[in-house]
Design a protein around this motif. Structure first.
Motif, PDB file in Angstrom:
ATOM      1  N   GLU A  23     -13.355 -13.289   1.089  1.00  0.00           N
ATOM      2  CA  GLU A  23     -13.722 -12.670  -0.190  1.00  0.00           C
ATOM      3  C   GLU A  23     -15.143 -13.060  -0.588  1.00  0.00           C
ATOM      4  OE1 GLU A  23     -12.092 -12.325  -4.820  1.00  0.00           O
ATOM      5  OE2 GLU A  23     -11.075 -13.615  -3.364  1.00  0.00           O
ATOM      6  N   PRO A  32      -8.569 -16.535   3.156  1.00  0.00           N
ATOM      7  CA  PRO A  32      -8.771 -15.362   2.294  1.00  0.00           C
ATOM      8  C   PRO A  32      -9.940 -15.530   1.324  1.00  0.00           C
ATOM      9  CG  PRO A  32      -6.441 -15.834   2.499  1.00  0.00           C
ATOM     10  CD  PRO A  32      -7.159 -16.984   3.138  1.00  0.00           C
ATOM     11  N   ALA A  76      -2.334  -9.727   2.391  1.00  0.00           N
ATOM     12  CA  ALA A  76      -3.656  -9.733   1.759  1.00  0.00           C
ATOM     13  C   ALA A  76      -4.763  -9.440   2.768  1.00  0.00           C
ATOM     14  CB  ALA A  76      -3.892 -11.086   1.086  1.00  0.00           C
ATOM     15  N   MET A  77      -4.697 -10.050   3.949  1.00  0.00           N
ATOM     16  CA  MET A  77      -5.754  -9.871   4.940  1.00  0.00           C
ATOM     17  C   MET A  77      -5.730  -8.480   5.558  1.00  0.00           C
ATOM     18  SD  MET A  77      -7.483 -12.581   4.727  1.00  0.00           S
ATOM     19  CE  MET A  77      -8.545 -12.462   6.153  1.00  0.00           C
ATOM     20  N   GLY A  87     -17.456 -11.933   3.131  1.00  0.00           N
ATOM     21  CA  GLY A  87     -17.169 -10.759   3.944  1.00  0.00           C
ATOM     22  C   GLY A  87     -16.698 -11.136   5.337  1.00  0.00           C
ATOM     23  N   ASP A  88     -16.633 -10.126   6.181  1.00  0.00           N
ATOM     24  CA  ASP A  88     -16.140 -10.297   7.548  1.00  0.00           C
ATOM     25  C   ASP A  88     -17.320 -10.256   8.518  1.00  0.00           C
ATOM     26  OD1 ASP A  88     -14.793 -10.283   9.957  1.00  0.00           O
ATOM     27  OD2 ASP A  88     -14.197  -8.176   9.821  1.00  0.00           O
ATOM     28  N   LEU A 144      -4.623  -5.701   3.714  1.00  0.00           N
ATOM     29  CA  LEU A 144      -5.041  -4.790   2.648  1.00  0.00           C
ATOM     30  C   LEU A 144      -6.546  -4.837   2.418  1.00  0.00           C
ATOM     31  CD1 LEU A 144      -2.169  -5.315   0.041  1.00  0.00           C
ATOM     32  CD2 LEU A 144      -2.631  -3.243   1.375  1.00  0.00           C
ATOM     33  N   THR A 145      -7.147  -6.022   2.581  1.00  0.00           N
ATOM     34  CA  THR A 145      -8.596  -6.126   2.371  1.00  0.00           C
ATOM     35  C   THR A 145      -9.393  -5.691   3.584  1.00  0.00           C
ATOM     36  OG1 THR A 145      -8.519  -8.470   3.003  1.00  0.00           O
ATOM     37  CG2 THR A 145      -8.391  -7.958   0.657  1.00  0.00           C
ATOM     38  N   GLY A 146      -8.720  -5.472   4.720  1.00  0.00           N
ATOM     39  CA  GLY A 146      -9.409  -4.844   5.836  1.00  0.00           C
ATOM     40  C   GLY A 146      -9.617  -5.621   7.113  1.00  0.00           C
ATOM     41  N   ASP A 173       0.824  -1.206   0.000  1.00  0.00           N
ATOM     42  CA  ASP A 173       0.000   0.000   0.000  1.00  0.00           C
ATOM     43  C   ASP A 173       0.864   1.265   0.000  1.00  0.00           C
ATOM     44  OD1 ASP A 173      -2.500   1.200  -0.147  1.00  0.00           O
ATOM     45  OD2 ASP A 173      -2.694   1.390   2.028  1.00  0.00           O
TER      46      ASP A 173
END
Length: 357
Positions: free
Chosen positions: A288, A284, A49-50, A291-292, A52-54, A16
């Motif tokens: 995807e 991951p 990855a986890m 969602g969380d 950056l995706t939030g 990022d």
């Protein structure tokens, strides 16, 4: 003469917009995965990855975070790091924490994805977070219910206690429980609260909740600190809410040969999940796809009042505090910190202090 096996050059990652070094990317960290997902580079990529995706950064961002490091992989030596290293990149921040001894220190406090990737490159397998958010590290914003099985119990036993007993009790009290696998056979339930009470109060609140679970399911649940008294019951580890205790963060990898992940779930998912299936190679894609499930945890924060009423009721019934871990100073109101089978009554006063001869 040149070395036959020169040390591989580090890879510079763009996280990022922040450059982070990845050293020894091909070192095997998870032996059962080997080169097919078990390299250090795979661990670092998972955390990148986890973050950056939030969802992972949402879970650890701004929290005092201890690092459980295995620089040579999960079969190598462990370093459990509570203090931020003296030398670290400019983007890495710390937060002041106070230990039970009253000493203070500076703990790692991730803010951006590059912070998490930097920690992963140090060989960090698991990120362990406090239930507080910088700068107020004296007032937890989470209760943490750790369902810890004995060697004779398995994940199915813990799952049954979580679904059939923990969740209904939380519902009755007006709390929302957010559930995750521990990464092993246990289950963690986090309850968001307003950060208005200290560690003494939040720990006693979880003791009261555990005692109520004991009353409802005495054959299944215990709050006994002493293993000799637990039998085969699931232990509610209330001391996970004591100051300086941390727990594996949501989406943290755990020490296991297959890189299992402590994975947030919906309660419906918990009913059918196999924790062995939740690893750095599968989580991951799960996030995807759906969602969380913890994305709105902060929106459900409530007060401790219902549980503190239960604390007062227990106190009136003669059920006071329970033992702290052995490394803690003697706490006010704490019972004798000695195994029941070794306790000699005349050696202790009414306040739980040893009587000097």
């Amino acid at each position: 003469m040149a070395s036959k096996n020169p040390k591989p050059k580090p890879v510079m990652l763009d996280v990022d917009g922040v450059e982070v070094k990845l050293s020894n990317p091909d070192k095997i960290y998870f032996p059962e995965l080997g080169e097919d997902g078990g390299r250090k580079a795979d661990l670092v990529e998972y955390y990148r990855a986890m973050s950056l995706t939030g969802p992972l950064l949402d879970a650890v961002g701004g929290r005092p975070t201890f690092l459980q490091r295995f620089p040579d992989g999960v079969e190598g030596d462990e370093i459990y790091q509570k203090h931020l290293t003296k030398y670290h990149p400019d983007h890495v921040e710390s937060t002041r924490i106070v230990f039970p001894s009253k000493r203070s220190g500076q703990a790692f406090c991730p803010r951006i994805p590059a912070d998490v990737v930097w920690a992963a490159n140090l060989g960090t397998i698991t990120l362990h977070t406090w239930p507080t958010v910088d700068p107020d590290n004296d007032h937890p914003d989470q209760l943490r219910i750790d369902l810890d099985p004995t060697e004779t119990r398995d994940f199915d036993d813990v799952r049954a206690v979580a679904i059939d007993h923990v969740r209904p009790l939380l519902d009755e009290l007006g709390y929302t429980g957010f559930v995750k696998t521990s990464g092993s056979r246990g289950i963690h339930v986090f309850v968001p609260i307003r950060p208005e009470w200290d560690f003494i109060a939040t720990r006693r609140a979880v003791i009261a909740l555990g005692r109520e679970l004991e009353r409802r399911a005495p054959e299944l649940v215990t709050t006994s600190w002493w293993k000799e008294e637990r039998g085969e019951r699931i232990f509610i580890d209330y001391n996970q809410n004591a100051r300086d205790r941390s727990m594996a963060a949501p989406y943290s990898v755990r020490k296991s040969a297959t890189a299992r992940v402590s994975t947030p779930l919906t309660w419906d998912e918990l009913a059918a999940v196999d924790p062995e299936d939740l690893t750095i190679t599968t989580v991951p894609a799960l996030v995807e796809r759906r969602g969380d499930p913890w994305v709105d945890i902060a929106d459900h924060a409530v007060g401790l009042e219902p549980l503190l009423e239960m604390v007062a009721r227990d106190d009136a019934d003669g059920l006071g505090d329970l033992p702290y871990p052995p490394s803690y100073p003697k706490m006010p109101g704490e019972p004798p910190r000695v195994q029941p089978s070794k306790k000699v009554a005349e050696h202790w006063d009414d306040d739980g202090n040893p009587i000097e001869k």
